[in-house]
Design an enzyme around this catalytic site. Structure first.
Site, mmCIF file in Angstrom:
data_model
loop_
_atom_site.group_PDB
_atom_site.id
_atom_site.type_symbol
_atom_site.label_atom_id
_atom_site.label_comp_id
_atom_site.label_asym_id
_atom_site.label_seq_id
_atom_site.Cartn_x
_atom_site.Cartn_y
_atom_site.Cartn_z
ATOM 1 N N GLU A 30 -16.371 -14.605 -35.512
ATOM 2 C CA GLU A 30 -16.703 -14.340 -36.794
ATOM 3 C C GLU A 30 -18.122 -14.604 -37.148
ATOM 4 O OE1 GLU A 30 -14.829 -17.497 -39.272
ATOM 5 O OE2 GLU A 30 -14.373 -18.554 -37.778
ATOM 6 N N GLU A 41 -26.927 -12.546 -39.429
ATOM 7 C CA GLU A 41 -26.788 -13.849 -38.725
ATOM 8 C C GLU A 41 -26.507 -13.466 -37.104
ATOM 9 O OE1 GLU A 41 -23.355 -16.307 -40.010
ATOM 10 O OE2 GLU A 41 -24.351 -16.507 -42.070
#
EC number: 2.1.1.320
Length: 375
Positions: free
Chosen positions: A185, A194
């Site tokens: 995740e 990210e």
């Protein structure tokens, strides 16, 4: 409704003594507003969580560089919708990997890279129980504080025989065996912001050639917005650097000027020797005829991810996952608002740039008038 309210309250309305100040003529209306407020349904959990973040600019998380705080983990772990979707995806992958005839003889190897405090480990084991498949889990986590909590969870739940905890950065760990399923995740508000592509490209060496990555793909989206409050908040810093930064923000007082369009897409695993995570795209937005002239202060960004097959997760407004609050949109500001005449198209160029030690975005408006390249 108001006359009914006055009738309900008439038994408490008395004639006031002469020395008491006369009630203001609007007092009953004020009381009625208070009465309506008290009868309102309580806000849903998602709105209660989001209300304090409306139009509040935040720097995106950088979990690859920084260790997340316990409070951040705790907030994300409350998002049960997200982990329900992951569990659905893992269950489908397990069924595809192991047929009903092999359930008693085949154990699937699953690796959770970036395990945090264990919610994906729990989702994986629940999926295995739901499908009747045997599972061996490697939980890889670099944050030493999260690893302590993870050890406590495994012991508390009695999962020692099924889960092996690896306290290491996924980029440095040498796996003792190949995985059938790789779960992560690492997605940000813009999908790849990210560094999910870089992390999963490094981790895919753990996968068997026919292995499954969850998520399997994700796409970012942008749309032009009018957002004067956000622009003024950034302008208050009185420097260019803050206008060349992307922010995570719960958009509230904004006008979305055109439907979102796709920007960048990534798929995993990607074993191509020529694979690169650099991207460039040019987009043109046509404003609806009834929009009229407007100001563009920047671009709102979203993502949509395919976890596995038909199980998806995302915040793109047209396909967003209901009642999920782990991600707010991302906002790419413009140094100066751009005036857009009625029925004029908006053309923007976006780059995802990769260096030896960093990844960054660049963006610039080309039409109806050019802006500097923001980077």
């Amino acid at each position: 409704m108001f006359p009914k309210y006055l009738k309900e309250c008439s038994h408490v309305m008395k004639t006031t003594p002469k020395d008491t100040p006369t009630q203001h003529a609007l007092s009953p209306y004020l009381d009625y507003m208070a009465y309506l407020y008290q009868r309102m349904d309580p806000l849903p959990e998602q709105e209660r969580f989001e209300i304090n973040y409306r139009d509040f600019l935040q720097s995106p998380l950088q979990p690859l560089m920084d260790n997340l705080e316990a409070q951040t983990y705790e907030t994300f772990e409350k998002d049960t919708v997200k982990y329900t979707q992951y569990q659905r995806a893992i269950a489908k992958a397990l069924v595809d990997k192991v047929s009903d005839d092999e359930v008693s003889t085949t154990r699937t190897v699953l690796m959770v890279v970036g395990a945090g405090r264990g919610p994906l480990v729990r989702a994986s084991l629940q999926a295995a129980e739901e499908t009747g498949r045997m599972l061996k889990v490697y939980a890889v986590e670099k944050n030493p504080n999260a690893v302590i909590t993870l050890h406590s969870l495994i012991k508390l739940e009695g999962w020692e025989s099924m889960v092996t905890i690896i306290s290491s950065d996924m980029r440095c760990w040498d796996a003792p065996e190949k995985a059938d399923i790789l779960v992560s995740e690492l997605l940000g508000s813009f999908g790849d912001n990210e560094l999910s592509p870089e992390c999963l490209d490094g981790a895919q060496r753990f996968l068997k050639p026919d292995g499954i990555s969850i998520p399997s793909s994700y796409t970012s989206f942008i749309q032009p917005v009018t957002a004067s409050k956000l622009h003024n908040d950034i302008k208050a810093h009185k420097d260019i650097a803050h206008f060349e930064t992307a922010y995570v923000v719960k958009l509230h007082r904004v006008a979305r000027l055109a439907p979102p369009q796709e920007v960048f897409s990534f798929a995993h695993p990607n074993f191509s020797p020529k694979a690169t995570n650099q991207r460039y795209t040019k987009l043109q937005f046509e404003l609806p005829q009834d929009t009229g002239s407007c100001l563009v202060h920047g671009f709102a960004g979203y993502f949509d991810a395919v976890l596995y097959k038909d199980v998806h997760l995302g915040i793109e407004p047209n396909t967003c996952t209901p009642n999920m609050f782990s991600w707010f949109p991302i906002f790419f500001p413009l140094r100066k608002p751009i005036y857009v005449p009625s029925e004029s198209p908006i053309e923007v160029h976006f780059w995802r740039c990769c260096g030896a030690t960093k990844v960054w975005y660049e963006w610039a408006l080309v039409a109806p008038s050019p802006s500097p390249i923001h980077n």
